[in-house]
Enzyme design. Structure first.
Site, PDB file in Angstrom:
ATOM      1  N   ASP A  13       9.506  19.628  93.901  1.00 36.84           N
ATOM      2  CA  ASP A  13       9.770  20.119  92.547  1.00 36.84           C
ATOM      3  C   ASP A  13      11.259  20.345  92.300  1.00 36.84           C
ATOM      4  O   ASP A  13      11.809  19.876  91.289  1.00 36.84           O
ATOM      5  CB  ASP A  13       9.001  21.414  92.297  1.00 36.84           C
ATOM      6  CG  ASP A  13       7.507  21.192  92.132  1.00 36.84           C
ATOM      7  OD1 ASP A  13       6.989  20.236  92.733  1.00 36.84           O
ATOM      8  OD2 ASP A  13       6.859  21.966  91.421  1.00 36.84           O
ATOM      9  N   ARG A  93      10.502  36.338  96.360  1.00 36.07           N
ATOM     10  CA  ARG A  93      11.033  35.874  95.067  1.00 36.07           C
ATOM     11  C   ARG A  93      12.066  36.806  94.446  1.00 36.07           C
ATOM     12  O   ARG A  93      13.085  36.331  93.926  1.00 36.07           O
ATOM     13  CB  ARG A  93       9.885  35.614  94.081  1.00 36.07           C
ATOM     14  CG  ARG A  93       8.945  34.484  94.460  1.00 36.07           C
ATOM     15  CD  ARG A  93       9.653  33.278  95.001  1.00 36.07           C
ATOM     16  NE  ARG A  93       8.775  32.116  95.070  1.00 36.07           N
ATOM     17  CZ  ARG A  93       8.970  31.061  95.842  1.00 36.07           C
ATOM     18  NH1 ARG A  93      10.039  31.041  96.637  1.00 36.07           N
ATOM     19  NH2 ARG A  93       8.144  30.046  95.843  1.00 36.07           N
ATOM     20  N   ASP A 122       4.984  32.544  90.425  1.00 34.45           N
ATOM     21  CA  ASP A 122       6.405  32.587  90.757  1.00 34.45           C
ATOM     22  C   ASP A 122       7.285  32.636  89.515  1.00 34.45           C
ATOM     23  O   ASP A 122       8.345  33.268  89.529  1.00 34.45           O
ATOM     24  CB  ASP A 122       6.787  31.389  91.633  1.00 34.45           C
ATOM     25  CG  ASP A 122       6.388  31.594  93.089  1.00 34.45           C
ATOM     26  OD1 ASP A 122       6.243  32.753  93.507  1.00 34.45           O
ATOM     27  OD2 ASP A 122       6.206  30.595  93.798  1.00 34.45           O
ATOM     28  N   SER A 178       1.091  21.411  98.218  1.00 38.66           N
ATOM     29  CA  SER A 178       2.421  22.023  98.163  1.00 38.66           C
ATOM     30  C   SER A 178       2.498  23.161  99.174  1.00 38.66           C
ATOM     31  O   SER A 178       1.514  23.852  99.423  1.00 38.66           O
ATOM     32  CB  SER A 178       2.658  22.573  96.751  1.00 38.66           C
ATOM     33  OG  SER A 178       3.847  23.307  96.689  1.00 38.66           O
TER      34      SER A 178
END
Length: 404
Positions: A13, A93, A122, A178
Site C-alpha cells: 500500500d 499507531r 488504522d 496483508s
C-alpha cells in the site's frame, strides 16, 4: 509544490501511495519508524523509497519508546481488546503518528499521509493522533479518495502497478493477505483470510512463532522479573524494555506461544477477521498477572479489571492522546507501585504454566490461608461476618419470598 510526510512501511500500500503522491505533485518525505519489525530489511525499504522518487527517506528508531512508553502501560492495565487481542498494531499507531509529525515540523510539511484504508481502524488511530498533536496539519488518506480507489480498486491492481513499474513487493496475487509487524506482534488479514471457512493458522506463514506441533518435545523454563509493574529482568538479567520483548519473542516463539485467530469488531462498525502472533507479550501478560495476584489489594485489582476493557477499547479506537487516557495512565502508575516480584514459567508446545512466583510485597500469608489446623485466622469469626452479609437477604426474603 506541496510537501508531504508519509508514514512508510515499504509494503504494497505505502509503496503504491508514495508513487501516487509523487504523481499528484507532492514532494514526499518517507519515514520508516523502526519498531523492531522482525522480518523486514530496513535498508532495502529505504532504497525502494528512493527508487520510487521520495525527496527523502529515513529510518527513525522508536523501538525502546514503543515498549517502554506505550506497550508496557497497556500491559499494566492487562488490556486486551475483546478478551483476546493484545493490541500490537493499535499501540504502535499513535507513536508512528508522533514521529511522522515531528518530521513534518522539521521539514515544513503541510500534509501527513498514511496508507490506512477507509474501512479499517488504522485511519482512526492516525487521524485522531494527528488531531490531538498537531491540529493544523492536513491528513491525507488516499484510500478515502474516489479517484485513488478508481485507479486501484483492490490489491490485484496495486500488485500489477508495482510489477509494471518494477517496484519490489512481498505481496503476490497468489497470496494476497496483508501483514503488519513490529516487535510486539505480527498481524495478518485480508485476501484468503476473509473467508471464515479457511483455517487461518494453517494458511499464514508466521514470522515470529513456530507451530506448537513443531515446538521442542522438551519444555523450557523462563523467569521474568517486574518492578512496580514494569518488566525489568529475563532469567535474572536486567534488560531494556525492547530487549526484554525481543528475548521473550525468541523464547516464546520457539515454544509456539501466542497465536490467535479472531473475528473482531472494528471501530468503523464492521466485523473483520485477523490472525495474530505475539509471543513475548503473551508471556509478559501471563507473568504480570501472577505478580499482581500476590501484590495487589483485591478491590484495587477488581477495579482495574473493570476498567481494562475500556482502556483496550480506547487504544483500539485510537484515543491515546486525550485527557481520559492521561488520567488512566496516571492511575495505573499508582496502582502498579507494589507489583514487584519474579515469576518462573514453564513453556511447552504453546502452553504456559506457573512454575514458581515470589515478591517482597506479597500479601499472601500462608499462616492465614492454610487449610491446616491452627493458624492466625479464627474460623469462628466467619459466623458473624456471614450473618451481617446475609441481613439484607433475610429482610428481602420476608417481604418478597422466592419460590424454590
Amino acid at each position: 509544490m506541496a510537501s508531504c510526510v508519509l508514514a512508510y512501511s515499504g509494503g504494497l500500500d505505502t509503496s503504491v501511495i508514495l508513487s501516487w503522491l509523487i504523481e499528484q505533485g507532492y514532494d514526499v518525505d518517507a519515514v520508516y519508524v523502526d519498531l523492531g519489525q522482525p522480518c523486514e530489511d530496513r535498508e532495502s525499504i529505504l532504497a525502494k523509497a528512493r527508487l520510487i522518487g521520495a525527496r527523502s527517506a529515513e529510518i527513525i528508531d522508536a523501538k525502546e519508546e514503543l515498549c517502554r512508553d506505550f506497550a508496557f502501560p497497556v500491559l499494566q492495565w492487562q488490556a486486551m481488546y475483546e478478551g483476546m487481542y493484545l493490541l500490537g498494531t493499535s499501540i504502535a499507531r499513535p507513536l508512528i503518528s508522533k514521529v511522522c509529525l515531528q518530521v513534518a515540523q522539521k521539514r515544513g510539511c503541510e500534509v501527513f499521509a498514511h496508507g490506512a484504508t477507509g474501512k479499517g481502524n488504522d485511519q482512526c488511530r492516525f487521524q485522531l493522533a494527528a488531531e490531538a498533536l498537531q491540529p493544523g496539519i492536513r491528513v491525507l488518506a488516499p484510500w478515502r479518495q474516489e479517484d485513488f480507489r478508481r485507479r486501484f480498486p483492490g490489491r490485484k491492481e496495486m500488485i500489477a502497478y508495482c510489477e509494471e513499474r518494477k517496484i519490489p513487493i512481498k505481496a503476490t496475487t497468489a497470496k494476497p493477505y496483508s501483514s503488519d509487524e513490529n516487535c510486539l506482534h505480527i498481524s495478518y488479514e485480508a485476501g484468503k483470510l476473509e473467508d471464515l471457512a479457511v483455517n487461518g493458522v494453517e494458511l499464514v506463514e508466521f514470522g515470529m512463532t513456530t507451530s506448537p506441533r513443531e515446538a521442542p518435545e522438551k519444555g523450557e523454563k523462563v523467569t521474568i522479573g517486574f518492578e512496580s509493574g514494569v518488566p525489568v529482568r529475563v532469567n535474572g538479567e536486567s534488560c531494556s524494555a525492547y530487549e526484554i520483548v525481543r528475548r521473550l519473542n525468541a523464547i516464546g516463539g520457539r515454544n509456539g506461544i501466542g497465536r490467535i485467530d479472531m473475528v473482531e469488531n472494528r471501530f468503523v462498525g464492521m466485523k473483520s477477521r485477523g490472525v495474530y502472533e505475539s509471543p513475548g507479550m503473551t508471556l509478559l501478560y501471563f507473568a504480570h498477572r501472577q505478580v499482581e495476584q500476590l501484590t495487589l489489594d483485591r478491590d484495587v485489582m477488581h477495579l482495574r479489571d473493570r476498567l481494562a476493557p475500556e482502556v483496550a477499547e480506547m487504544v483500539y479506537y485510537g484515543f491515546w492522546y486525550c485527557a481520559k487516557m492521561d488520567a488512566l495512565l496516571a492511575m495505573i502508575r499508582e496502582v502498579q507501585r507494589p507489583v514487584t516480584g519474579e515469576v518462573r514459567l514453564s513453556l511447552y508446545k504453546g502452553n504456559i504454566a506457573v512454575d514458581g512466583r515470589s515478591s517482597p510485597n506479597s500479601l499472601y500469608d500462608e499462616g492465614i490461608a492454610t487449610m491446616e489446623g491452627g493458624g492466625e485466622y479464627d474460623q469462628t469469626d466467619a459466623e458473624g461476618f456471614l450473618r451481617i452479609q446475609g441481613l439484607p437477604l433475610r429482610v428481602q426474603a420476608r417481604i418478597r419470598p422466592r419460590q424454590f
